[in-house]
Scaffold this motif. Structure first.
Motif, short mmCIF file in Angstrom:
data_model
loop_
_atom_site.label_atom_id
_atom_site.label_comp_id
_atom_site.label_asym_id
_atom_site.label_seq_id
_atom_site.Cartn_x
_atom_site.Cartn_y
_atom_site.Cartn_z
N ALA A 82 104.25 -23.54 28.61
CA ALA A 82 103.07 -23.07 27.89
C ALA A 82 102.27 -22.09 28.74
O ALA A 82 101.78 -21.06 28.24
N ALA A 83 102.14 -22.36 30.03
CA ALA A 83 101.39 -21.48 30.92
C ALA A 83 102.06 -20.12 31.03
O ALA A 83 101.38 -19.07 31.05
N GLU A 84 103.38 -20.10 31.08
CA GLU A 84 104.11 -18.82 31.17
C GLU A 84 103.89 -17.98 29.91
O GLU A 84 103.63 -16.78 29.99
N LEU A 85 103.96 -18.62 28.75
CA LEU A 85 103.74 -17.89 27.50
C LEU A 85 102.29 -17.45 27.36
O LEU A 85 102.01 -16.36 26.86
N TYR A 86 101.38 -18.29 27.81
CA TYR A 86 99.96 -17.94 27.73
C TYR A 86 99.67 -16.70 28.58
O TYR A 86 98.97 -15.78 28.14
N ASP A 87 100.23 -16.65 29.78
CA ASP A 87 100.04 -15.49 30.64
C ASP A 87 100.64 -14.24 30.00
O ASP A 87 100.07 -13.14 30.11
N ALA A 104 95.40 -18.80 17.24
CA ALA A 104 96.12 -20.04 17.01
C ALA A 104 97.10 -20.33 18.14
O ALA A 104 97.18 -21.44 18.65
N ALA A 105 97.85 -19.31 18.56
CA ALA A 105 98.84 -19.49 19.62
C ALA A 105 98.17 -19.85 20.94
O ALA A 105 98.62 -20.75 21.65
N SER A 106 97.08 -19.15 21.27
CA SER A 106 96.42 -19.42 22.54
C SER A 106 95.81 -20.82 22.54
O SER A 106 95.84 -21.53 23.56
N SER A 107 95.27 -21.25 21.41
CA SER A 107 94.70 -22.59 21.30
C SER A 107 95.78 -23.64 21.48
O SER A 107 95.60 -24.63 22.21
N LEU A 108 96.93 -23.43 20.84
CA LEU A 108 98.04 -24.37 20.95
C LEU A 108 98.57 -24.43 22.37
O LEU A 108 98.82 -25.52 22.91
N LEU A 109 98.75 -23.28 23.00
CA LEU A 109 99.29 -23.25 24.36
C LEU A 109 98.33 -23.90 25.35
O LEU A 109 98.76 -24.62 26.26
N ARG A 110 97.04 -23.65 25.20
CA ARG A 110 96.07 -24.28 26.10
C ARG A 110 96.10 -25.81 25.94
O ARG A 110 95.99 -26.55 26.91
N GLU A 111 96.27 -26.26 24.70
CA GLU A 111 96.33 -27.70 24.44
C GLU A 111 97.52 -28.33 25.16
O GLU A 111 97.41 -29.40 25.76
N VAL A 112 98.68 -27.65 25.11
CA VAL A 112 99.87 -28.17 25.79
C VAL A 112 99.67 -28.14 27.30
O VAL A 112 100.04 -29.08 28.01
N MET A 113 99.07 -27.07 27.81
CA MET A 113 98.83 -26.96 29.24
C MET A 113 97.94 -28.09 29.74
O MET A 113 98.15 -28.65 30.82
N GLU A 114 96.95 -28.45 28.95
CA GLU A 114 96.00 -29.49 29.36
C GLU A 114 96.54 -30.89 29.12
O GLU A 114 96.06 -31.86 29.73
#
Length: 205
Positions: A82-87, A104-114
């Motif tokens: 998730a961090a790689e995709l977020y970057d 939506a994507a950034s919210s989802l990725l941050r949720e997985v990262m956390e």
């Protein structure tokens, strides 16, 4: 105004809600008012189009242009993935057409990262489905669906008010549930805040 989109990503209807998956070659036209979903590049494997699932579709609509960054469906999805995709999203171009999917994507990725846990693909797709029927206010004053970026109406000009960018009762960067004929704000876990109705769906295109 597109600078706003970068800041939102870094920080935090009679129209039909978008479906969860589609063929990668379904290249919908974007009209000048921002009324269509963002065009998707056409990944090709041995001369044929790749069929994307709901998670992959969201990433492509959010502006992820490198097909090789898409995780395989067989492997689990980790916070590191998730961090790689977020970057990658942070450095990809932001447009009005991809503003909703980008949020939506950034919210989802941050949720997985956390969350610090590996997710199976079915679990990941279930999380994507929570954005079905949710809408956002774009920096140009249009309300658009979060999953495919298709616009529903223009609320009005966006201006800074009470510390937030707003148009009418809507706020840029916040999700709204538009599945019931009215728009309701949602909370941090995307559940409707039933005490607030921000706008009835009157005159939506």
């Amino acid at each position: 105004m597109l600078v706003v989109a970068l800041l939102v990503l870094g920080g935090c209807a009679t129209g039909r809600p978008p479906s969860g998956s589609l063929l990668a070659g379904d290249d919908a036209a974007l009209d000048t008012g921002g009324g269509g979903p963002a065009p998707m590049p056409l990944p090709v494997v041995q001369g044929g189009l790749v069929i994307l699932d709901g998670f992959e579709t969201l990433l492509r609509r959010a502006g992820l242009g490198d097909c090789h960054l898409l995780p395989t469906s067989e492997a689990g999805f980790t916070p590191e993935d998730a961090a790689e995709l977020y970057d990658a999203l942070l450095v990809s171009p932001v447009s009005l057409a991809n503003f909703g999917p980008r949020l939506a994507a950034s919210s989802l990725l941050r949720e997985v990262m956390e969350g610090e846990e590996e997710l199976s693909r079915p679990a990941l797709l279930a999380r994507v489905q929570r954005f079905e029927g949710l809408a956002v206010l774009r920096p140009d004053g249009y309300v658009a669906w979060a999953l495919n970026g298709e616009t529903q109406q223009r609320v009005g000009p966006v201006s800074l008010k009470d510390g937030a960018l707003r148009a009418g009762p809507f706020e840029v960067g916040r999700f709204y549930d538009g599945r019931s004929g009215a728009f309701f704000p949602v909370d941090e876990v995307l559940q409707r805040v039933r005490t607030e109705i921000v706008k009835a769906c009157v005159g939506l295109r």
